[in-house]
Design a protein around this motif. Structure first.
Motif, short mmCIF file in Angstrom:
data_model
loop_
_atom_site.label_atom_id
_atom_site.label_comp_id
_atom_site.label_asym_id
_atom_site.label_seq_id
_atom_site.Cartn_x
_atom_site.Cartn_y
_atom_site.Cartn_z
N THR A 50 -5.99 -2.35 6.80
CA THR A 50 -5.37 -1.53 5.78
C THR A 50 -5.79 -0.08 5.99
OG1 THR A 50 -7.24 -1.77 4.29
CG2 THR A 50 -5.48 -3.43 4.12
N GLN B 187 -7.64 1.50 4.00
CA GLN B 187 -9.08 1.51 3.70
C GLN B 187 -9.87 0.96 4.88
OE1 GLN B 187 -10.21 -0.67 0.16
NE2 GLN B 187 -12.39 -0.20 0.42
N ASP C 266 -10.20 3.69 7.27
CA ASP C 266 -11.24 4.62 6.83
C ASP C 266 -12.62 4.13 7.24
OD1 ASP C 266 -9.49 6.42 5.65
OD2 ASP C 266 -9.62 5.50 3.67
N THR C 267 -12.84 2.82 7.07
CA THR C 267 -14.14 2.24 7.42
C THR C 267 -14.39 2.32 8.92
OG1 THR C 267 -14.03 0.74 5.52
CG2 THR C 267 -15.57 0.16 7.27
N GLN D 76 -1.91 7.45 8.25
CA GLN D 76 -2.96 6.50 7.92
C GLN D 76 -3.52 5.74 9.12
OE1 GLN D 76 -0.89 4.11 4.93
NE2 GLN D 76 -1.98 5.19 3.29
N GLU E 296 -2.61 13.36 0.83
CA GLU E 296 -3.80 13.82 1.53
C GLU E 296 -3.50 15.14 2.21
OE1 GLU E 296 -5.37 10.93 4.18
OE2 GLU E 296 -5.34 9.31 2.71
N THR F 175 -1.04 7.75 0.14
CA THR F 175 -1.67 8.64 -0.81
C THR F 175 -1.50 10.08 -0.36
OG1 THR F 175 -3.74 8.41 0.41
CG2 THR F 175 -3.41 6.93 -1.44
N LYS G 155 -6.53 9.52 11.10
CA LYS G 155 -7.71 9.56 10.23
C LYS G 155 -8.93 10.11 10.98
CE LYS G 155 -6.39 7.39 6.28
NZ LYS G 155 -6.70 7.82 4.91
N SER H 292 -10.58 -8.11 2.77
CA SER H 292 -9.93 -7.10 1.93
C SER H 292 -9.58 -5.84 2.72
CB SER H 292 -10.83 -6.72 0.75
OG SER H 292 -11.95 -5.96 1.17
N LEU H 293 -10.13 -5.70 3.90
CA LEU H 293 -9.85 -4.51 4.72
C LEU H 293 -8.72 -4.76 5.72
CD1 LEU H 293 -13.49 -3.24 5.35
CD2 LEU H 293 -11.83 -2.46 3.64
N GLU I 226 0.86 -1.18 0.00
CA GLU I 226 0.00 0.00 0.00
C GLU I 226 0.89 1.23 0.00
OE1 GLU I 226 -3.66 0.85 2.25
OE2 GLU I 226 -3.29 -1.11 3.09
#
Length: 232
Positions: free
Chosen positions: A209, A211, A214-215, A66, A34, A32, A71, A199-200, A29
């Motif tokens: 991760t 992501q 984020d969730t 991250q 931000e 990104t 976050k 996947s998370l 990963e």
């Protein structure tokens, strides 16, 4: 089955939470670009939040921006809350380790936090520590915070079924019972929104991760905001 997946994943999560390995940047990963939270202009009184926990707060194997505390700060500021979230997650911490360092961490802060997010217990479960001992450590931490007049949001965990019904019941009951006893807010199982979606999680299938973080933030943001005390 839901219980089977919970058992497997929670066992993995507690293994990960116990990790004391040196944290590395992820290879699968890339960070990104931000906007830094402090670059999000927000008016009003600053709300200081101490995120006190283990590797699930420490942002294991993620870039500095991250992790959950970072976050969360961004999300709060985007919601119009002038928040500063202080990351005090230490990989491998048990409730006993948290109990030992809490007062020191609080004493080192420039200002008293408006709220403490207390996220511990997974490593106790991994080591098979008696929930009564875990409870005693939480009570000591909550006593400390209560004496300092600092509100708390407990970030709850759950024991997997393979620990046996007695252990599972006693461990799972901790967070709600402590919240009621101390008048604290509680998220009963703060990984609820991601634990069924592989996947998370990172390739170790243990740590979220970016992501996944984020969730988690999206699904706990309202509870964090609600736990903040009213402005003076």
């Amino acid at each position: 089955m839901r219980l089977a997946s919970l058992s497997i994943l929670l066992s993995a999560l507690t293994l990960g939470a116990c990790s004391s390995e040196v944290e590395e940047r992820p290879t699968d990963e890339q960070p990104t670009a931000e906007i830094a939270p402090n670059d999000i202009s927000v008016e009003g009184e600053e709300r200081r939040i101490l995120a006190f926990g283990d590797s699930l707060f420490a942002g294991y194997n993620l870039a500095d921006h991250q992790g959950y505390p970072e976050k969360l700060e961004r999300a709060l500021r985007e919601n119009g809350v002038n928040a500063r979230v202080i990351d005090s997650g230490v990989s491998g911490d048990t409730s006993a380790a948290g109990r030992q360092r809490l007062a020191f961490v609080l004493d080192q802060l420039e200002d008293k936090p408006d709220l403490v997010l207390l996220e511990l217990g997974g490593n106790d479960m991994l080591r098979g520590i008696d929930p009564a001992d875990t409870r005693a450590n939480f009570e000591a931490m909550l006593d400390e915070l209560q004496q300092r007049d600092i509100p708390v949001l407990l970030m709850g965990m759950r024991a997997p079924p393979n620990y046996g019904p007695d252990y599972q019941q006693r461990f799972d009951a901790l967070y709600g019972e402590l919240a009621a006893e101390y008048g604290a807010a509680v998220v009963p199982f703060w990984l609820e929104s991601i634990y069924e979606d592989p996947s998370l999680f990172q390739s170790d299938r243990i740590h979220p991760t970016a992501q996944g973080i984020d969730t988690l933030v999206a699904h706990t943001l309202d509870e964090v905001e609600a736990a903040l005390p009213a402005k003076n």
